[in-house]
Design an enzyme around this catalytic site. Structure first.
Site, PDB file in Angstrom:
ATOM      1  CG  ASP A 104     -12.528  85.729  11.985  1.00  0.00           C
ATOM      2  OD1 ASP A 104     -12.341  86.647  11.163  1.00  0.00           O
ATOM      3  OD2 ASP A 104     -11.740  84.773  12.126  1.00  0.00           O
ATOM      4  CG  HIS A 276     -12.850  91.507  12.196  1.00  0.00           C
ATOM      5  ND1 HIS A 276     -13.817  90.837  11.476  1.00  0.00           N
ATOM      6  CD2 HIS A 276     -12.037  90.548  12.725  1.00  0.00           C
ATOM      7  CE1 HIS A 276     -13.605  89.538  11.546  1.00  0.00           C
ATOM      8  NE2 HIS A 276     -12.533  89.335  12.297  1.00  0.00           N
TER       9      HIS A 276
END
Length: 297
Positions: A104, A276
């Protein structure tokens, strides 16, 4: 969770960076994303420390790291500044050349490091991202609604700061339940640690500045690199979640790996099980995949 790791706060000259380190072997830096801290590597780092000298660092503005004052152009929270922090951190730890994996926001710092400091980065792994300029240039309703921090936290202050300050628990809960990962992955202790890390006003402002920089300077830096023909020289591994947006959003262009091959000559990649937050969902497969890449000659 990090029983054999030693904690340190390193003054890089521009920021105080908190890190944990353990292991022997080739140096490997692990960088977290939002709304996390180094804690996201709790299941991965101990496995990797059997083969590597592992450093888990908090990005400036996050977790235990300091929050340098920002400027109107957000430059202190551009990935260029954050990448320089990590190069200085590793140098102070005795590693002038190292490998890096970032998830991320940490992935954005990691690839900026490879572009700005190519002599320092031996191998690079980017987890569940595409390059910042590519993401913004292709942004649509899916990105705006699916990964709302991109647009919300990049708004002018003080609105995003006020939202984070008043709703840290809701922010964490939404991310952990809405980005493809099972909420059950995150224990009450871990969830509370992430909530607490979002509550300090200085950190709230710093995180918003980082998102503002991503919407402005980071895009400009990426576009400038493209225009100059600057590329990532080291081997690159791109990993993305099977249940996250990246698997579908860029399918017409060949998927995330095709976008990364626009930036790096030696790029490989694969989808990983989970959403994610797959490094926290499935730490053993994540560690095995990273070890195979970083340990290969």
């Amino acid at each position: 969770m990090f029983d054999d790791f030693q904690a340190a706060e390193i003054d890089t000259g521009a920021a105080g960076i908190f890190c944990l380190r353990a292991g022997t072997g080739p140096p490997l830096l692990l960088l977290h994303g939002f709304p996390q801290t180094h804690l996201m590597w709790r299941g991965v780092a101990p496995i990797l420390a059997d083969r590597f000298s592992v450093v888990c660092a908090d990005l400036r503005g996050y977790g235990g790291s300091s929050c340098p004052a920002s400027t109107p152009d957000h430059a202190p929270y551009a990935k260029r500044a954050m990448a320089a922090d990590m190069v200085a951190l590793m140098e102070k730890l005795g590693f002038s050349r190292f490998m890096v994996a970032g998830h991320d926001r940490g992935g954005r710092v990691a690839y900026r490091m490879a572009l700005d400091h190519p002599s320092c980065v031996e191998k690079l792994a980017v987890l569940d991202i595409v390059p910042t300029a590519d993401a913004w240039d292709r942004a649509d309703a899916r990105l705006a609604l699916g990964y709302w921090p991109w647009s919300l936290l990049a708004q002018p202050e003080p609105l995003p700061e006020q939202i984070l300050a008043g709703a840290a628990e809701a922010i964490v809960d939404n991310a952990f339940s809405g980005w493809g990962s099972s909420p059950s992955v995150f224990s009450a202790q871990v969830r509370q640690a992430y909530v607490d890390a979002l509550r300090a006003p200085a950190h709230i402002h710093a995180i918003c500045e980082e998102y503002r920089a991503a919407a402005t300077l980071d895009r400009e830096h990426d576009h400038a690199d493209k225009a100059a023909g600057r590329r990532i020289r080291c081997p690159l591994l791109a990993l993305w979640s099977e249940q996250g947006g990246l698997a579908d959003w860029y399918a017409a262009e060949g998927g995330p790996l095709a976008l990364w091959r626009g930036w790096a000559d030696d790029a490989r990649g694969q989808a990983m099980p989970g959403g994610h937050f797959f490094p926290e969902e499935n730490p053993a497969p994540t560690a095995e995949t990273l070890a195979g890449f970083f340990g290969a000659s």
